[in-house]
Design an enzyme around this catalytic site. Sequence first.
Site, PDB file in Angstrom:
ATOM      1  N   GLU A  57     -59.526  41.539 -52.071  1.00  0.00           N
ATOM      2  CA  GLU A  57     -59.633  42.639 -51.108  1.00  0.00           C
ATOM      3  C   GLU A  57     -60.729  43.555 -51.593  1.00  0.00           C
ATOM      4  OE1 GLU A  57     -55.580  44.067 -50.470  1.00  0.00           O
ATOM      5  OE2 GLU A  57     -55.225  42.025 -51.108  1.00  0.00           O
TER       6      GLU A  57
ATOM      7  N   CYS B 252     -60.918  52.199 -48.932  1.00  0.00           N
ATOM      8  CA  CYS B 252     -61.667  51.015 -48.479  1.00  0.00           C
ATOM      9  C   CYS B 252     -61.697  50.863 -46.967  1.00  0.00           C
ATOM     10  CB  CYS B 252     -61.054  49.762 -49.087  1.00  0.00           C
ATOM     11  SG  CYS B 252     -59.347  49.498 -48.584  1.00  0.00           S
TER      12      CYS B 252
HETATM   13  P1  NAD Z   1     -64.239  47.782 -59.282  1.00  0.00           P
HETATM   14  O1  NAD Z   1     -64.663  46.505 -58.686  1.00  0.00           O
HETATM   15  O2  NAD Z   1     -65.209  48.543 -60.087  1.00  0.00           O
HETATM   16  O3  NAD Z   1     -62.972  47.545 -60.213  1.00  0.00           O
HETATM   17  C1  NAD Z   1     -61.772  46.971 -59.720  1.00  0.00           C
HETATM   18  C2  NAD Z   1     -61.037  46.303 -60.866  1.00  0.00           C
HETATM   19  O4  NAD Z   1     -61.727  45.100 -61.218  1.00  0.00           O
HETATM   20  C3  NAD Z   1     -60.947  47.157 -62.127  1.00  0.00           C
HETATM   21  O5  NAD Z   1     -59.654  47.010 -62.689  1.00  0.00           O
HETATM   22  C4  NAD Z   1     -62.005  46.521 -63.014  1.00  0.00           C
HETATM   23  O6  NAD Z   1     -61.729  46.704 -64.379  1.00  0.00           O
HETATM   24  C5  NAD Z   1     -61.905  45.066 -62.617  1.00  0.00           C
HETATM   25  N1  NAD Z   1     -63.084  44.230 -62.866  1.00  0.00           N
HETATM   26  C6  NAD Z   1     -64.386  44.562 -62.703  1.00  0.00           C
HETATM   27  N2  NAD Z   1     -65.183  43.524 -63.009  1.00  0.00           N
HETATM   28  C7  NAD Z   1     -64.367  42.502 -63.364  1.00  0.00           C
HETATM   29  C8  NAD Z   1     -64.583  41.160 -63.791  1.00  0.00           C
HETATM   30  N3  NAD Z   1     -65.807  40.662 -63.917  1.00  0.00           N
HETATM   31  N4  NAD Z   1     -63.506  40.390 -64.079  1.00  0.00           N
HETATM   32  C9  NAD Z   1     -62.266  40.871 -63.972  1.00  0.00           C
HETATM   33  N5  NAD Z   1     -61.984  42.142 -63.583  1.00  0.00           N
HETATM   34  C10 NAD Z   1     -63.032  42.947 -63.275  1.00  0.00           C
HETATM   35  O7  NAD Z   1     -63.675  48.651 -58.069  1.00  0.00           O
HETATM   36  P2  NAD Z   1     -63.173  50.161 -58.126  1.00  0.00           P
HETATM   37  O8  NAD Z   1     -64.392  51.025 -58.288  1.00  0.00           O
HETATM   38  O9  NAD Z   1     -62.038  50.325 -59.064  1.00  0.00           O
HETATM   39  O10 NAD Z   1     -62.578  50.341 -56.658  1.00  0.00           O
HETATM   40  C11 NAD Z   1     -63.352  50.719 -55.558  1.00  0.00           C
HETATM   41  C12 NAD Z   1     -63.671  49.507 -54.708  1.00  0.00           C
HETATM   42  O11 NAD Z   1     -62.465  48.863 -54.338  1.00  0.00           O
HETATM   43  C13 NAD Z   1     -64.340  49.897 -53.414  1.00  0.00           C
HETATM   44  O12 NAD Z   1     -65.389  48.997 -53.132  1.00  0.00           O
HETATM   45  C14 NAD Z   1     -63.232  49.745 -52.391  1.00  0.00           C
HETATM   46  O13 NAD Z   1     -63.680  49.497 -51.081  1.00  0.00           O
HETATM   47  C15 NAD Z   1     -62.454  48.619 -52.941  1.00  0.00           C
HETATM   48  N6  NAD Z   1     -61.080  48.626 -52.431  1.00  0.00           N
HETATM   49  C16 NAD Z   1     -60.710  47.688 -51.515  1.00  0.00           C
HETATM   50  C17 NAD Z   1     -59.422  47.691 -51.001  1.00  0.00           C
HETATM   51  C18 NAD Z   1     -58.985  46.660 -50.002  1.00  0.00           C
HETATM   52  O14 NAD Z   1     -57.804  46.589 -49.739  1.00  0.00           O
HETATM   53  N7  NAD Z   1     -59.886  45.879 -49.432  1.00  0.00           N
HETATM   54  C19 NAD Z   1     -58.508  48.660 -51.410  1.00  0.00           C
HETATM   55  C20 NAD Z   1     -58.917  49.599 -52.340  1.00  0.00           C
HETATM   56  C21 NAD Z   1     -60.214  49.578 -52.849  1.00  0.00           C
END
Ligand code: NAD
Length: 478
Positions: A250, A284
């Site tokens: 997501e 999001c």
């Molecule tokens: P992010 O991608 O920076 O981090 C999300 C998670 O992924 C964190 O726990 C991070 O440590 C982990 N992560 C990052 N790189 C990784 C890798 N290579 N391998 C494994 N884990 C990894 O996102 P964020 O800044 O925490 O959240 C904001 C983003 O999330 C926005 O783009 C938002 O739109 C999206 N979001 C989407 C939804 C949805 O339901 N579609 C809901 C909430 C947020």
Amino acid sequence: MGMKIYQQFINGSLVNSHSSEWIEVENPYTGDIISRVPKGNAADAEEALDAAKKAQPAWAAQTAAYRASYLKQMAALIRENRVELAKILASEQAKILPLAQVEVDFTADYFDYYAGWARIYEGEIINSDRFNENIFLFRKPIGVVVGICPWNFPFFVMARKVAPALLTGCTIVLKPSSLTPNTTFEFAKLVATLNIPKGVVNFISGSGKTLGNTLVTSPLTDMVTLTGSVEAGQEIIRASAENVTKVSLELGGKAPAIVFDDADIDLAVKGVVDSRVIFSGQVCNCAERAYVHKNIYDKFVEKLAVAMKAVKYGDPFASDTVMSSQIDKAQQVKIDEMVVRAKAAGAQVLTGGKKADTRTGYFYEPTVLVNCTQDSEIVQKEVFGPVLPVLPFSDYEEGIALANDCEYGLTSSVFTTNINTVMRAIKDLNFGETYVNREHFEGMQGFHAGWRKSGIGGADGKHGLMEYLQTQVAYIQF
Ligand code: NAD
């Protein structure tokens, strides 16, 4: 409130990390360091996955009703601690307290909701091409799930992964965002008081690129469910190739709100503003761009600018604030840089357009931009802040085409009083969700799933449960 130090929760116990490094968690509004959580390493990830792997067969062999009993206990524990949890949530991410309370209560309801599925999900009996043969389709748990959470709804998204995983007989290792681990580890402390079998649920913290990558690439992992950015999703797809691990992603959004000329303008202004400023624009599925019919464009933007300017921001614990600080300085800078580039490309600021001048926190002023072009960054890329570009359109076809023209496909909204326009727009819009005459906010019984770069698979409801199940088809001659 003194500084809290959290432990990880692995194999049924609160334990210290193998690493001696720590992550410091900042309250973005005050700038205070409010907690330390372990910056876990590969050894923590492997230990948690081992525990989840060992626990999974016995957990899956239990009845779903038995597994659901733990979900109900989790819901009850959250409710008993709802006020404290909301305060911790509000502090770790500058979410206004009423919204933090909504998230905590919604999370408790979410556990109860999926507990209710125990006696509902089922297999299928399929007609055979042969005589005297039954074809049975069984639904079985995928196995060990890795859940990786973002910072914007850390408590709810944790439940969104833990509840369906446990109900279906999967076990889980869950990693919160390093920016917002506190409510997850408070929950871990509550779970530690339950007699849930060891290893069924594990909470560990650490960097996404290191510990997260170990979780994703491990051969013990059967499925990875990430909520996060497109970039993290792409990295996880690449990392999951090695073991052909299932991914459910997501990711980001750039939701359009389309306002037709027969819309109730005040309702549309309210719906769009509510969608844009909830949690300081860091959601999001919320309106990131608005398309307004040329007949009502001037009137709409005038009212919109007034409403955005009136949004009160400040202390997340004050009773009259609508939004608070961005999650951190980096996010504030990112928003500002995008607006600076939009202005350089010709955008005109109707209100806001700069960092807010506050004593503490990383605030950005609620902002309305006009004169933006469809192909500009501010209209095409996720801002994740209280900034709304508004563009006019001439007719139905153009409005829909502009809304669909985007690499993200999570949510969309339509404002109109014409039922035919509603039905046509739902047919023509290419998004996982479409909201009509209301703000963007999904229900737990729906299905939250993005098209295009917004994701693969989805969460919530019946279809979200199916993500955690795999099928086995048996052909039985008699
Ligand atoms: P992010 O991608 O920076 O981090 C999300 C998670 O992924 C964190 O726990 C991070 O440590 C982990 N992560 C990052 N790189 C990784 C890798 N290579 N391998 C494994 N884990 C990894 O996102 P964020 O800044 O925490 O959240 C904001 C983003 O999330 C926005 O783009 C938002 O739109 C999206 N979001 C989407 C939804 C949805 O339901 N579609 C809901 C909430 C947020």
